[in-house]
Design a protein around this motif. Sequence first.
Motif, PDB file in Angstrom:
ATOM      1  N   UNK A  14      29.945 -37.869 -35.503  1.00 50.37           N
ATOM      2  CA  UNK A  14      29.556 -37.305 -36.513  1.00 50.37           C
ATOM      3  C   UNK A  14      28.510 -37.629 -36.998  1.00 50.37           C
ATOM      4  N   UNK A  15      27.809 -39.124 -37.193  1.00 57.82           N
ATOM      5  CA  UNK A  15      26.954 -39.794 -38.170  1.00 57.82           C
ATOM      6  C   UNK A  15      25.751 -39.369 -37.531  1.00 57.82           C
ATOM      7  N   UNK A  16      25.321 -39.190 -36.576  1.00 60.06           N
ATOM      8  CA  UNK A  16      24.715 -38.819 -35.799  1.00 60.06           C
ATOM      9  C   UNK A  16      23.846 -40.400 -34.877  1.00 60.06           C
ATOM     10  N   UNK A  17      25.132 -41.600 -34.381  1.00 60.33           N
ATOM     11  CA  UNK A  17      25.001 -42.539 -34.000  1.00 60.33           C
ATOM     12  C   UNK A  17      25.171 -42.235 -32.279  1.00 60.33           C
ATOM     13  N   UNK A  18      24.011 -43.261 -31.935  1.00 61.36           N
ATOM     14  CA  UNK A  18      24.208 -42.985 -30.354  1.00 61.36           C
ATOM     15  C   UNK A  18      24.743 -44.050 -29.017  1.00 61.36           C
ATOM     16  N   UNK A  19      25.040 -43.573 -28.324  1.00 62.58           N
ATOM     17  CA  UNK A  19      25.986 -44.004 -26.715  1.00 62.58           C
ATOM     18  C   UNK A  19      25.133 -43.572 -25.350  1.00 62.58           C
ATOM     19  N   UNK A  40      22.519 -44.627 -36.029  1.00 60.53           N
ATOM     20  CA  UNK A  40      21.524 -43.828 -37.366  1.00 60.53           C
ATOM     21  C   UNK A  40      20.749 -44.013 -38.149  1.00 60.53           C
ATOM     22  N   UNK A  41      19.232 -43.599 -38.221  1.00 58.01           N
ATOM     23  CA  UNK A  41      18.299 -43.826 -39.307  1.00 58.01           C
ATOM     24  C   UNK A  41      18.049 -45.106 -38.572  1.00 58.01           C
ATOM     25  N   UNK A  42      18.431 -46.220 -37.909  1.00 57.35           N
ATOM     26  CA  UNK A  42      17.386 -47.239 -37.259  1.00 57.35           C
ATOM     27  C   UNK A  42      16.245 -46.414 -36.983  1.00 57.35           C
ATOM     28  N   UNK A  43      15.133 -47.567 -36.898  1.00 56.20           N
ATOM     29  CA  UNK A  43      14.159 -47.466 -36.280  1.00 56.20           C
ATOM     30  C   UNK A  43      14.154 -47.819 -35.359  1.00 56.20           C
ATOM     31  N   UNK A  44      14.374 -49.478 -35.002  1.00 56.14           N
ATOM     32  CA  UNK A  44      14.623 -49.871 -33.868  1.00 56.14           C
ATOM     33  C   UNK A  44      15.155 -48.907 -32.413  1.00 56.14           C
ATOM     34  N   UNK A  45      14.389 -49.007 -31.027  1.00 56.14           N
ATOM     35  CA  UNK A  45      15.342 -47.762 -30.343  1.00 56.14           C
ATOM     36  C   UNK A  45      16.901 -48.248 -29.923  1.00 56.14           C
ATOM     37  N   UNK A  46      17.023 -49.298 -29.806  1.00 50.20           N
ATOM     38  CA  UNK A  46      18.649 -49.685 -29.226  1.00 50.20           C
ATOM     39  C   UNK A  46      18.958 -50.958 -30.007  1.00 50.20           C
ATOM     40  N   UNK A  47      19.931 -50.431 -31.346  1.00 46.51           N
ATOM     41  CA  UNK A  47      20.603 -51.045 -31.703  1.00 46.51           C
ATOM     42  C   UNK A  47      21.196 -52.347 -30.959  1.00 46.51           C
ATOM     43  N   UNK A  48      21.894 -52.369 -29.581  1.00 47.43           N
ATOM     44  CA  UNK A  48      22.788 -53.198 -28.945  1.00 47.43           C
ATOM     45  C   UNK A  48      22.745 -52.659 -28.097  1.00 47.43           C
ATOM     46  N   UNK A  49      23.336 -54.072 -26.936  1.00 46.14           N
ATOM     47  CA  UNK A  49      24.754 -52.939 -25.480  1.00 46.14           C
ATOM     48  C   UNK A  49      25.641 -53.475 -25.342  1.00 46.14           C
ATOM     49  N   UNK A  50      26.250 -52.652 -24.201  1.00 49.01           N
ATOM     50  CA  UNK A  50      27.436 -52.967 -23.737  1.00 49.01           C
ATOM     51  C   UNK A  50      27.856 -52.856 -22.797  1.00 49.01           C
TER      52      UNK A  50
END
Length: 68
Positions: A14-19, A40-50
């Motif tokens: 609901x915040x726009x975070x994506x996986x 959500x809102x970050x300019x980088x394409x990915x924040x991390x991976x698991x």
Amino acid sequence: MNWTKLPDNWWCNEFGDQIHRYEILDDDDQCQIEYHLHHAGERLPWSGKTHTLAEAQRQLEHSRASMT
């Protein structure tokens, strides 16, 4: 936090975070699953991976909780 599964192995909360789920071939041509995270809102394409959906959700939920 509620996660909605969208087509093509993609989840959004609901915040726009994506996986996004990806199948990657390693050096031995073995399929490896990776989940790429995007806050959500970050300019980088990915924040991390698991390597698991549950871990991806926990990481995004933890970072969201620490922001409040």
